[in-house]
Design an enzyme around this catalytic site. Structure first.
Site, PDB file in Angstrom:
ATOM      1  N   ASP A   1       0.848  -1.192   0.000  1.00 48.66           N
ATOM      2  CA  ASP A   1       0.000   0.000   0.000  1.00 48.66           C
ATOM      3  C   ASP A   1       0.883   1.241   0.000  1.00 48.66           C
ATOM      4  O   ASP A   1       2.036   1.195   0.461  1.00 48.66           O
ATOM      5  CB  ASP A   1      -0.929   0.017   1.222  1.00 48.66           C
ATOM      6  CG  ASP A   1      -2.157   0.886   1.012  1.00 48.66           C
ATOM      7  OD1 ASP A   1      -3.213   0.337   0.631  1.00 48.66           O
ATOM      8  OD2 ASP A   1      -2.063   2.114   1.215  1.00 48.66           O
TER       9      ASP A   1
ATOM     10  N   CYS B 233     -14.207   0.018  -7.521  1.00 44.10           N
ATOM     11  CA  CYS B 233     -15.187   0.724  -6.695  1.00 44.10           C
ATOM     12  C   CYS B 233     -15.653   2.010  -7.378  1.00 44.10           C
ATOM     13  O   CYS B 233     -16.232   2.882  -6.743  1.00 44.10           O
ATOM     14  CB  CYS B 233     -14.625   1.019  -5.308  1.00 44.10           C
ATOM     15  SG  CYS B 233     -13.197   2.137  -5.305  1.00 44.10           S
TER      16      CYS B 233
END
Length: 234
Positions: free
Chosen positions: A87, A177
């Protein structure tokens, strides 16, 4: 308040708001930062995280855009032999590491601070060992319909690189998303095109959205925003 006539205060603060709380989902424990992004936790992927836990036994797993370790921890508790989470947020990775300790899987999990595209490109170019399962759950790449064309290219680049890091017969759980992508119905086509770019072929095993508690109102089609595809990569 003025005009209260000496009575009790209408609001009494009995405790300072807590930034971190501990929650349990499908037997997995998480420290959740309520003041963090998405109030600290993505509940919409609950069922898909459980799917990864059911598939991970003995596997080498890569969790891209891992945030606080949701998929990574489920893989580890499902018996994965190694889990790597990547990340770009150092703060999110600090919680991911704390969550691995909370679940006593810190010896299985490794978290790396990197831009995901950079990590993938370097791993492919360096001939890094391949994975059995990869989860790719990037942030919203198409915030508006006008951004869809550019977002498609970005999805293709990320997914084609991810497929190159998978063993033949490996599993890719890939997500969007971006409501504009999901509502277009084009995400499966984007993944098929990504496979062609990577020189691979895919079979779709599961096509899902947000967990059932994220209900849909027919009058608000924008509420259908998440696509989660589990693919077998030949």
């Amino acid at each position: 308040f003025e005009g209260n006539k000496g009575g009790p205060d209408p609001v009494e603060i009995v405790e300072e708001p807590r930034e971190d709380v501990k929650v349990t989902e499908n037997g997995v424990k998480f420290w959740v930062g309520l003041m963090s992004q998405k109030t600290g936790f993505y509940c919409d992927q609950r069922d898909s995280r459980a799917v990864i836990q059911s598939l991970a036994s003995g596997k080498r797993v890569l969790d891209l855009c891992c945030y606080t370790g949701g998929f990574a921890l489920n893989a580890a508790l499902g018996g994965a032999r190694q889990v790597v989470g990547v990340d770009s947020s150092a703060a999110a990775l600090a919680r991911a590491r704390a969550n691995s300790v909370l679940n006593e899987v810190q010896d299985v999990c490794e978290f790396q601070h990197s831009d995901v595209k950079t990590y993938l490109s370097n791993a492919v170019n360096d001939g890094a060992p391949l994975f059995d399962i990869i989860i790719l759950d990037p942030p919203k790449l198409a915030p508006t319909r006008a951004a869809v064309t550019k977002a498609k290219r970005h999805y293709q680049r990320l997914n084609s690189l991810a497929m190159k890091l998978l063993q033949p017969g490996g599993l890719l759980m890939t997500c969007s998303c971006s409501g504009a992508i999901t509502q277009s119905g084009d995400f499966p086509n984007i993944i098929s095109e990504s496979a062609s770019i990577a020189g691979r072929h895919v079979t779709f095993l599961r096509h899902a959205g947000a967990s059932p508690d994220h209900t849909l109102n027919p009058g608000y089609p924008e509420g259908k925003y998440l696509t989660n595809l589990l693919t077998y990569v030949h």
